[in-house]
Design an enzyme around this catalytic site. Structure first.
Site, mmCIF file in Angstrom:
data_model
loop_
_atom_site.group_PDB
_atom_site.id
_atom_site.type_symbol
_atom_site.label_atom_id
_atom_site.label_comp_id
_atom_site.label_asym_id
_atom_site.label_seq_id
_atom_site.Cartn_x
_atom_site.Cartn_y
_atom_site.Cartn_z
ATOM 1 N N LYS A 96 0.830 -1.215 0.000
ATOM 2 C CA LYS A 96 0.000 0.000 0.000
ATOM 3 C C LYS A 96 0.861 1.261 0.000
ATOM 4 C CE LYS A 96 -3.913 -2.424 2.048
ATOM 5 N NZ LYS A 96 -3.318 -3.706 2.444
HETATM 6 O O1 LIG Z 1 -4.932 -4.510 -0.079
HETATM 7 C C1 LIG Z 1 -5.345 -5.459 0.575
HETATM 8 O O2 LIG Z 1 -4.952 -6.593 0.349
HETATM 9 C C2 LIG Z 1 -6.459 -5.232 1.514
HETATM 10 C C3 LIG Z 1 -7.365 -4.246 1.181
HETATM 11 C C4 LIG Z 1 -8.586 -4.159 1.855
HETATM 12 O O3 LIG Z 1 -9.456 -3.382 1.510
HETATM 13 N N1 LIG Z 1 -8.811 -5.019 2.889
HETATM 14 C C5 LIG Z 1 -7.896 -5.965 3.280
HETATM 15 O O4 LIG Z 1 -8.203 -6.733 4.200
HETATM 16 N N2 LIG Z 1 -6.684 -6.039 2.639
HETATM 17 C C6 LIG Z 1 -5.654 -6.988 3.082
HETATM 18 O O5 LIG Z 1 -6.113 -8.313 2.833
HETATM 19 C C7 LIG Z 1 -5.752 -9.184 3.926
HETATM 20 C C8 LIG Z 1 -7.016 -9.729 4.548
HETATM 21 O O6 LIG Z 1 -6.724 -10.707 5.492
HETATM 22 P P1 LIG Z 1 -7.825 -11.670 6.144
HETATM 23 O O7 LIG Z 1 -8.909 -10.798 6.653
HETATM 24 O O8 LIG Z 1 -7.066 -12.367 7.233
HETATM 25 O O9 LIG Z 1 -8.306 -12.611 5.068
HETATM 26 C C9 LIG Z 1 -4.888 -8.352 4.846
HETATM 27 O O10 LIG Z 1 -3.538 -8.516 4.459
HETATM 28 C C10 LIG Z 1 -5.322 -6.926 4.579
HETATM 29 O O11 LIG Z 1 -4.303 -5.988 4.804
#
Ligand SMILES: O=C(O)c1cc(=O)[nH]c(=O)n1[C@@H]1O[C@H](COP(=O)(O)O)[C@@H](O)[C@H]1O
Length: 277
Positions: A96
């Site tokens: 990011k």
């Molecule tokens: O850019 C991302 O990957 C991201 C964007 C977003 O809107 N929401 C989001 O959860 N993420 C990332 O996606 C992953 C989600 O993880 P879980 O919720 O464990 O499946 C994390 O690494 C967050 O930082």
């Protein structure tokens, strides 16, 4: 990696699953804490157990930076391992980033040239000159935040902005404007699975782009709902799950259990692909 190679891999594996490698030393099995590089050993076991079910891995850089130099070494070993052993897999540095142009160029070098990731996530807040340095890299992909999965997405991203006497949500302006940037064919966008009801509108603006969709699993988003309006003729979706897969067990069977969780999602994807391709 070209977009066509990503599409071919999705069709071959019948999966558009991305596994997030968000490794927290407090959550991994305690027996791994005795080895020299617990983060890398954890990742290696997860990757070996799931590489045929997933088309992409997404290490979230925060989870490596948090451990200082050791964390960066674990990250480098992880990306090298994927690139050498499973070169067909698409890799996402979830960093990011985004800054004034010359700084963004350095971020792009760090993730594309030094670490050799296929893509990196960037924030659009600083605008065109903060994103274009990433887009300049051939066959590398810049995944820009559009409508994120968290509640805070409603603080700014859905605010109405007035442009050319037309009111629209800020995230729509981000999508529309970014299409005009140089090398915009190298753009993908992040849209959270928790925002499924927005996908139809988003597809009207960017019908052909790939979307990285985090938020299924631990955050409760629905794969079926996202696919209903998010799929395009090239599939166009990379659905990420991190915690729900990698922490399915904190015992010695963690890789086997991670595979079982990944398989459950992959099987649902297979059914969706059969109905849509
Ligand atoms: O850019 C991302 O990957 C991201 C964007 C977003 O809107 N929401 C989001 O959860 N993420 C990332 O996606 C992953 C989600 O993880 P879980 O919720 O464990 O499946 C994390 O690494 C967050 O930082």
């Amino acid at each position: 990696m070209t977009t066509q190679q990503i599409i071919e891999q999705i069709k071959f594996k019948k999966s558009f699953l991305t596994i997030g490698l968000d490794v927290d030393l407090e959550k991994i099995p305690t027996h791994l804490l005795q080895v020299e590089d617990p983060i890398f050993e954890f990742n290696k076991a997860i990757i070996d157990a799931t590489h045929d079910l997933a088309v992409a891995y997404k290490p979230n850089i925060a989870f490596y930076e948090a451990y200082g130099i050791k964390g960066w070494i674990s990250l480098k070993k992880t990306i090298n391992y994927i690139n050498e052993k499973y070169p067909e897999i698409f890799t996402i540095a979830d960093a990011k980033r985004g800054d004034i142009g010359n700084t963004s160029s350095m971020y792009a070098k760090a993730f594309f040239e030094d670490l050799q990731f296929d893509s990196v996530t960037v924030a659009p807040y600083m605008g065109k000159d903060s994103v274009e340095p990433f887009l300049a890299f051939e066959n590398k992909h810049t995944i820009m935040l559009a409508l994120t999965s968290n509640d805070g997405a409603f603080d700014f991203q859905t605010l109405l902005v007035n442009k050319d006497q037309q009111e629209k949500e800020l995230y729509k302006e981000v999508l529309e404007t970014s299409k005009k940037w140089k090398n915009s064919e190298n753009l993908m966008y992040v849209v959270g699975a928790t925002k499924a009801e927005y996908f139809a509108e988003i597809r009207k603006i960017i019908p052909d782009s790939f979307l990285l969709v985090p938020g299924v699993g631990a955050q409760g988003g629905s794969l079926a709902e996202v696919c209903k309006y998010g799929l395009n003729s090239n599939i166009g979706l990379l659905i990420n799950s991190s915690r729900a897969i990698i922490y399915a067990s904190n015992r010695t069977d963690f890789a086997k259990k991670a595979r079982e969780e990944a398989l459950k999602i992959k099987q649902k994807m297979e059914v969706i692909l059969q109905a849509n391709l």
